[in-house]
Design an enzyme around this catalytic site. Structure first.
Site, PDB file in Angstrom:
ATOM      1  CB  SER A 139      -5.889   2.713  -4.758  1.00 59.25           C
ATOM      2  OG  SER A 139      -6.095   3.151  -3.420  1.00 59.25           O
ATOM      3  CG  ASP A 169      -9.448  -3.754  -3.303  1.00 60.52           C
ATOM      4  OD1 ASP A 169      -9.079  -2.967  -2.418  1.00 60.52           O
ATOM      5  OD2 ASP A 169     -10.015  -3.393  -4.337  1.00 60.52           O
ATOM      6  CG  ASP A 211      -8.006   1.012  -1.511  1.00 57.25           C
ATOM      7  OD1 ASP A 211      -8.240  -0.217  -1.536  1.00 57.25           O
ATOM      8  OD2 ASP A 211      -8.146   1.757  -2.488  1.00 57.25           O
ATOM      9  CD1 TRP A 261      -7.395   9.558  -3.135  1.00 57.86           C
ATOM     10  CD2 TRP A 261      -8.661  11.253  -2.399  1.00 57.86           C
ATOM     11  NE1 TRP A 261      -8.681   9.100  -3.032  1.00 57.86           N
ATOM     12  CE2 TRP A 261      -9.483  10.114  -2.585  1.00 57.86           C
ATOM     13  CE3 TRP A 261      -9.242  12.432  -1.943  1.00 57.86           C
ATOM     14  CZ2 TRP A 261     -10.857  10.133  -2.319  1.00 57.86           C
ATOM     15  CZ3 TRP A 261     -10.605  12.464  -1.673  1.00 57.86           C
ATOM     16  CH2 TRP A 261     -11.397  11.321  -1.869  1.00 57.86           C
ATOM     17  CE1 TYR A 290      -9.043   4.991  -5.316  1.00 55.11           C
ATOM     18  CE2 TYR A 290      -9.830   7.180  -5.923  1.00 55.11           C
ATOM     19  CZ  TYR A 290      -8.868   6.358  -5.339  1.00 55.11           C
ATOM     20  OH  TYR A 290      -7.749   6.915  -4.779  1.00 55.11           O
ATOM     21  CG  ASN A 315      -1.796   7.618  -6.252  1.00 54.71           C
ATOM     22  OD1 ASN A 315      -2.100   6.734  -7.043  1.00 54.71           O
ATOM     23  ND2 ASN A 315      -0.783   8.443  -6.458  1.00 54.71           N
ATOM     24  CB  THR A 332     -14.045  -3.379  -2.774  1.00 51.22           C
ATOM     25  OG1 THR A 332     -15.363  -3.711  -3.187  1.00 51.22           O
ATOM     26  CG2 THR A 332     -13.182  -4.614  -2.875  1.00 51.22           C
TER      27      THR A 332
END
Length: 477
Positions: free
Chosen positions: A103, A287, A100, A107, A144, A105, A290
């Site tokens: 963003s 992006d 992505d 996780w 998000y 991070n 999405t």
């Protein structure tokens, strides 16, 4: 003049396979291959191939010899999610993640996630099973567009293909507060944005790839294959680009603001005509997380008008009127009590206190042939239609006028989240839309601007050059 902001967002939803190739020259290729929903086929996705790599102004040009290929199986879910496998810890624990650029991070679900249902449907990281785990413990939360996750930071080695990034800070998610995460085919998200938007201000994984000397050139690139008949779904390359997957030269624009991959774009065109809004410039982002093409209402309204888009709620409401309007009218003429009409035609059923809809699919859901819309919504549409039709019936209007009126009222209903949909049978008659980027026009055909699947990045090979703080676009091959 105040700067206008425009967000054009691109993502991928699909079931695919991915090949990761880390060469001796420090390049990491992630190959995305489409496979049927067949585990044996996915497990058999191992091949060896040669690649000729190059990039802008020959800065990343490589002629690579064959080397060991690390294969990552990617799944393609509904032409909407591209996700690949990474490993965390020693020995590594595998997770499927979305790559992505919106963003920053990384996780994955934590083994300490006890009270969040989505965690029980995905792989969970067990820190106690890793010899390279280091405690951090700082709590965090990320919101998000599709939901929120919260948890705490931890540190461990992360493997992407053949590359092992040491001591990467990531998030162990202990709460995933969204139905989207429950239904997702991926476990977590690997952020490829800038550190400026990283929660906790920790370096994203691609920062550490460069810092630890794992890639020679500070660049990664996306190629997404939009040929639905081709098993090969696309490719992500860390450290360079693949010349086989684009035509001509890339048009590069500078990153205007670090955080998202943001740049300045020029006018937005519909059928070759300016929309006026961005003639003085707009800020845009690329992006990969999405599936939507989004922007300010001023432009989106013009696009919707040009392509005949309607709110999704409006379409479902009109479907109820078209399919059941005459039946509702006949029941009302037969003096059926209005509150019982929707029950008689099967859209609502009595639960002892109120009428609720039965499991009837709308046309949109029939096209997906997978899930049904919210049952209460169908009942609600029917009950609204009964009121509209009953009112016009009292005015002694003709059947044609009554049903036409009900359809017109449906068109006034807003979609809860602003969504719109089009009649796919009309695609051939729809106009192209185009973006002006770096004094070049990048067009999208009606077929490319569709409801599901990647929009812009599917049509244009995209290079994210963090060494030169620029983004490059070239026609995909």
């Amino acid at each position: 003049m105040d700067q206008k902001y425009l967000l054009w967002c691109i993502c991928f939803w699909c079931l695919t396979c991915s090949l990761l190739h880390a060469s001796s020259d420090g390049l990491l290729r992630i190959k995305l291959n489409k496979r049927p929903l067949d585990r044996n086929t996915l497990d058999a996705a191992r091949i060896v191939r040669k690649e000729n790599m190059h990039s802008q102004n020959n800065a990343f040009h490589r002629n690579l010899e064959d080397s060991d290929i690390d294969i990552v199986s990617l799944k393609n879910y509904m032409d909407a999610q591209y996700f690949g496998e990474i490993g965390i810890g020693s020995p590594q624990q595998n997770f499927s993640v979305i790559f992505d650029t919106g963003s920053s991070n990384l996780w994955v679900p934590s083994s300490k996630c006890f009270f969040s249902v989505p965690c029980y449907f995905h792989h969970k990281y067990k820190s106690g099973s890793s010899s390279t785990y280091r405690k951090n413990g700082k709590s965090c939360k990320i919101t998000y567009g599709s939901g929120t996750i919260s948890g705490f930071f931890s540190q461990d080695n992360v493997q992407v293909g053949d590359l092992v990034v040491k001591d990467q800070i990531f998030i162990e998610a202990t709460k995933e507060s969204s139905l989207s995460f429950l239904l997702a085919k991926f476990d977590g998200i690997l952020g490829l944005g800038f550190q400026e938007i990283s929660v906790g201000n920790y370096p994203p994984i691609w920062y550490n790839m460069a810092k630890q000397g794992l890639i020679e050139n500070k660049v990664f690139s996306f190629w997404l294959n939009r040929d639905t008949d081709d098993m090969n779904g696309g490719e992500i390359v860390f450290g360079g680009v693949d010349s086989k997957h684009y035509k001509g030269d890339h048009t590069y624009v500078s990153v205007s603001h670090k955080g998202y991959w943001q740049f300045e774009m020029g006018d937005f065109l519909i059928d070759g005509q300016s929309t006026g809004f961005c003639s003085g410039g707009c800020a845009a982002i690329v992006d990969s997380g999405t599936s939507l093409l989004t922007g300010p209402t001023t432009i989106i309204a013009q696009v919707n008008h040009a392509i005949g888009a309607e709110g999704i709620v409006s379409m479902e409401c009109k479907e109820i009127v078209n399919d059941y309007g005459e039946m509702i009218l006949e029941l009302l003429i037969a003096e059926t009590r209005p509150k019982k009409v929707c029950r008689k035609i099967g859209l609502c059923e009595f639960d002892g206190a109120q009428y609720v809809s039965t499991d009837i699919q709308s046309v949109l859901e029939k096209q997906k042939d997978k899930t049904s819309v919210n049952q209460d919504v169908l009942c609600t549409f029917c009950e609204m239609a009964v009121i509209w039709i009953e009112n016009k019936l009292r005015q002694n209007q003709t059947k044609e006028h009554i049903l036409a009126y009900a359809n017109e009222v449906c068109e006034r209903l807003p979609s809860p989240m602003g969504e719109s949909a089009v009649d796919c049978n009309q695609i051939a008659s729809m106009p192209n839309v185009a973006f002006t980027i770096g004094k070049r026009t990048f067009s999208l055909t009606p077929k490319e601007v569709r409801i599901l699947g990647d929009v812009f990045m599917g049509a244009y090979h995209t290079v994210f050059d963090f060494g030169n703080n620029s983004i490059g676009f070239a026609e995909s091959a």
